[in-house]
Design a protein around this motif. Structure first.
Motif, PDB file in Angstrom:
ATOM      1  N   ALA A  63       0.731  -1.373   0.066  1.00 53.01           N
ATOM      2  CA  ALA A  63      -0.108   0.017   0.014  1.00 53.01           C
ATOM      3  C   ALA A  63       0.838   1.279   0.097  1.00 53.01           C
ATOM      4  N   GLY A  64       2.055   1.137  -0.051  1.00 56.43           N
ATOM      5  CA  GLY A  64       2.889   2.137  -0.123  1.00 56.43           C
ATOM      6  C   GLY A  64       3.633   2.606   1.353  1.00 56.43           C
ATOM      7  N   TYR A  65       3.388   1.966   2.480  1.00 53.65           N
ATOM      8  CA  TYR A  65       3.936   2.384   3.916  1.00 53.65           C
ATOM      9  C   TYR A  65       5.438   2.003   3.708  1.00 53.65           C
ATOM     10  N   ILE A  66       6.121   2.916   4.058  1.00 51.37           N
ATOM     11  CA  ILE A  66       7.669   2.777   4.254  1.00 51.37           C
ATOM     12  C   ILE A  66       8.078   2.993   5.763  1.00 51.37           C
ATOM     13  N   VAL A  67       9.065   2.018   6.256  1.00 48.10           N
ATOM     14  CA  VAL A  67       9.416   2.264   7.546  1.00 48.10           C
ATOM     15  C   VAL A  67      10.903   2.646   7.338  1.00 48.10           C
TER      16      VAL A  67
END
Length: 389
Positions: free
Chosen positions: A129-133
């Protein structure tokens, strides 16, 4: 008669000519190349040595994993608006040029903002979904985030949650695209001495690969974060590598690079992937990290304290020096002076160990805590509460 003899000779000559022209293979003869021993070849002068093929396969693994994982590593940048001069004075100034030229210049200066880009560090795609850590210290104080991929794609990003206690943060990319996260591993399967790779953007050098080994596990008391359980590596981790992945030889992400020791070169630390996944899921789903709470003050056991409590000088554990009123520990009957030696089946040898165990426990879960009280061993059943930061 002479005619028949002449005709026969003529036929024989024709047949011989046809044999030499058609029947005989006229292609040039190519000699077989001389086979030399592997040790004498130019390309592989060491291929005859024992272990050579293993080294080649290791190199191929590094290349393959670097090519695959780099697609999921991003550069995190901060955009700062560059202040422009007074646009009204530009419009009515007496500078040379037509009024229309000045008007067009005024429109450009007024409505077209300019930004200065500063590289902050690295990050890694967490889900499709385009979440970046990334690390909390990478995005701390950032104004406007610009996320750049290795293939030069650029997206605006927004911080959706931070956890300073583990130095982790989650950023959301604004795009309808489908993003491919890398494969996540488990740091508990890693052994000291295992080969690992780090990918990041040190000093703005995009997609830099460094290689080393795992130098240690379970590093605590480093002063980097509140909850510490770091992997130590001698893989080169430089400014800009923070937030990038640490990769094992199977191509799995086992940690997020977070810090460099001030002790000297060759000492870097990464947050284990188990911690990263738990914190990231909590931040995405709830906007905060939920942690367990026991409600005790603790200190390390020393040989002198062990003697005063009438236990062996080599006894491991942590000493309870205070209990919060109404805390889960108080409700379970824990007392000041108790020595906690095990938590939910895991031995406790350091206050940081107990702190991490409790924090990772689900709120409302009942656990067994083994203690020593007046030299006798007891087991308490404690329902873990919620930690309020």
């Amino acid at each position: 008669m002479k005619k028949f003899i002449f005709l026969g000779v003529w036929i024989v000559l024709i047949c011989v000519s046809l044999y030499w022209a058609v029947g005989r293979d006229t292609r040039p003869v190519v000699e077989a190349p001389l086979e030399l021993p592997l040790a004498s070849t130019v390309d592989n002068p060491y291929s005859h040595l024992e272990g050579y093929e293993t080294l080649v396969r290791m190199q191929e693994a590094f290349v393959t994993h670097a090519r695959t994982v780099k697609r999921s590593v991003v550069s995190i940048n901060n955009l700062t608006e560059v202040a422009s001069s007074n646009a009204r004075s530009d419009l009515f100034s007496g500078e040379p040029g037509t009024w229309f030229t000045r008007f067009r210049y005024w429109l450009k200066r007024t409505f077209r903002k300019q930004y200065q880009m500063e590289s902050l560090g690295s990050g890694m795609i967490f889900n499709d979904a385009g979440y970046i850590v990334t690390n909390y210290h990478v995005v701390e104080g950032a104004n406007r985030l610009l996320i750049k991929f290795l293939d030069n794609r650029e997206y605006s990003g927004q911080v959706v949650g931070v956890d300073p206690k583990t130095d982790l943060a989650v950023v959301k990319v604004f795009s309808f695209s489908h993003f491919e996260p890398p494969r996540f591993g488990n740091s508990s399967d890693v052994e000291v001495g295992d080969w690992v790779m780090a990918i990041g953007n040190p000093y703005g050098l995009t997609g830099t690969i460094t290689v080393g080994v795992v130098s240690g596990k379970g590093r605590i008391d480093l002063g980097i974060a509140t909850f510490e359980n770091f992997l130590q590596t001698d893989t080169s981790i430089n400014p800009g590598n923070s937030g990038g992945p640490l990769i094992d030889m199977r191509g799995h992400i086992i940690g997020i690079n977070t810090a460099i020791a001030e002790l000297g070169a060759g000492v870097g630390f990464a947050i284990p992937m188990e911690t990263v996944e738990k914190v990231a899921h909590d931040l995405i789903d709830n906007g905060e990290v939920e942690r367990g709470w026991l409600g005790v003050g603790i200190q390390n056991m020393t040989p002198d304290m062990a003697e005063s409590f009438r236990v062996s000088r080599h006894q491991s554990g942590v000493v309870v020096n205070s209990i919060d009123e109404g805390a889960p520990a108080e409700r379970a009957g824990m007392r000041q002076g108790d020595i906690i030696i095990a938590y939910d089946g895991k031995n406790v040898a350091h206050p940081q160990h107990l702190q991490n165990y409790v924090a990772d426990t689900k709120v409302g879960q009942s656990v067994q805590i083994k203690i020593l009280r007046e030299g006798a061993e007891q087991t308490l059943e404690v329902e873990i509460g919620k930690y309020l930061s």
